[in-house]
Design a protein around this motif. Structure first.
Motif, mmCIF file in Angstrom:
data_model
loop_
_atom_site.group_PDB
_atom_site.id
_atom_site.type_symbol
_atom_site.label_atom_id
_atom_site.label_comp_id
_atom_site.label_asym_id
_atom_site.label_seq_id
_atom_site.Cartn_x
_atom_site.Cartn_y
_atom_site.Cartn_z
ATOM 1 N N GLU A 185 22.734 66.228 4.243
ATOM 2 C CA GLU A 185 22.441 65.288 3.401
ATOM 3 C C GLU A 185 23.715 64.791 2.581
ATOM 4 O O GLU A 185 24.040 63.792 2.101
ATOM 5 C CB GLU A 185 21.460 65.860 2.212
ATOM 6 N N SER A 186 24.786 65.914 2.560
ATOM 7 C CA SER A 186 25.943 65.708 1.755
ATOM 8 C C SER A 186 26.691 64.722 2.586
ATOM 9 O O SER A 186 27.838 63.999 2.183
ATOM 10 C CB SER A 186 26.557 66.862 1.297
ATOM 11 N N LEU A 187 26.620 64.888 4.083
ATOM 12 C CA LEU A 187 27.453 64.100 4.909
ATOM 13 C C LEU A 187 26.865 62.463 5.165
ATOM 14 O O LEU A 187 27.584 61.574 5.692
ATOM 15 C CB LEU A 187 27.519 64.641 6.226
ATOM 16 N N SER A 188 25.659 62.424 4.707
ATOM 17 C CA SER A 188 24.843 60.921 4.896
ATOM 18 C C SER A 188 25.699 60.106 3.985
ATOM 19 O O SER A 188 25.928 60.182 2.790
ATOM 20 C CB SER A 188 23.391 61.043 4.593
ATOM 21 N N CYS A 189 25.791 58.838 4.720
ATOM 22 C CA CYS A 189 26.354 57.853 3.931
ATOM 23 C C CYS A 189 25.358 56.761 3.522
ATOM 24 O O CYS A 189 25.879 55.749 2.885
ATOM 25 C CB CYS A 189 27.290 56.994 4.954
#
Ligand code: URA
Ligand code: SF4
Length: 192
Positions: A185-189
């Motif tokens: 989720e934290s890497l999702s753009c």
């Protein structure tokens, strides 16, 4: 070197004396693009015969526990070992053998670039997570090292010896699943 080159070279490796007694080199199994990599200590008898990691009794238990949290070697994880050849009579791999063999695991790690590495048992945990780790105390704790999260849990063979450990490993695997969701989720753009 690409994946196939590394694998071919590893299958021919004679860098340590374990090559003399092995039937097969056990390179590893799974998806080389996986976000999660599991690392055990070394092949046992069944693994040596079938040339695949974790296919004996502890492997079956591992697969079923991983399946409960949605991890499958056929699709979204990679499984390997610290040493790729079976130590005779399943003794612990000697430090010199681990030191020789770790280059293969390092190559696998650099090509897979997993987001999380999970060490299974004391030998793998002390080699790749922390030399001072105490697995009964530190299992389930995440450690961040240069872009990758590491965690150790008990080896499935330890659960077979003491079924009381099963709940702890189940809990660690739940933590793993949640950690992976957080990272993804934290890497999702996508921001809307
Ligand atoms: N135990 C391990 O550590 N690795 C295997 O592949 C099988 C049993
Ligand atoms: Fe080579 Fe590793 Fe097998 Fe030793 S254990 S012969 S270093 S592949």
């Amino acid at each position: 070197m690409d994946w196939e080159n590394v694998k071919e070279s590893c299958l021919r490796c004679t860098e340590c004396p374990l090559c003399d007694t092995r039937t097969n080199v056990v390179f590893g199994q799974g998806n080389p693009k996986a976000d999660v990599m599991f690392v055990g200590e070394g092949p046992g008898e069944n693994e040596d015969i079938q040339a695949l990691p974790f296919v004996g009794r502890s492997g079956k238990l591992l697969d079923s526990m991983l399946g409960e949290v949605g991890f499958f070697r056929e699709s979204n994880i990679y499984i390997a070992n610290i040493v790729k050849c079976r130590p005779p009579l399943n003794r612990d791999p000697f430090p010199e053998e681990q030191e020789k063999c770790i280059r293969w695991l390092r190559s696998q790690f650099l090509l897979i670039r997993p987001k999380i590495v999970v060490a299974l048992g004391r030998i793998a945990a002390s080699r790749i997570v922390d030399p001072c780790i105490k697995i009964t105390r530190d299992h389930g704790k995440f450690v961040y090292k240069k872009g990758t999260w590491f965690m150790a849990t008990l080896h499935p063979a330890a659960i077979l010896r003491n079924p009381g450990h099963k709940e702890a490993v189940k809990h660690d695997l739940e933590l793993l699943k949640n950690k992976l969701i957080d990272i993804q989720e934290s890497l999702s753009c996508i921001v809307f």
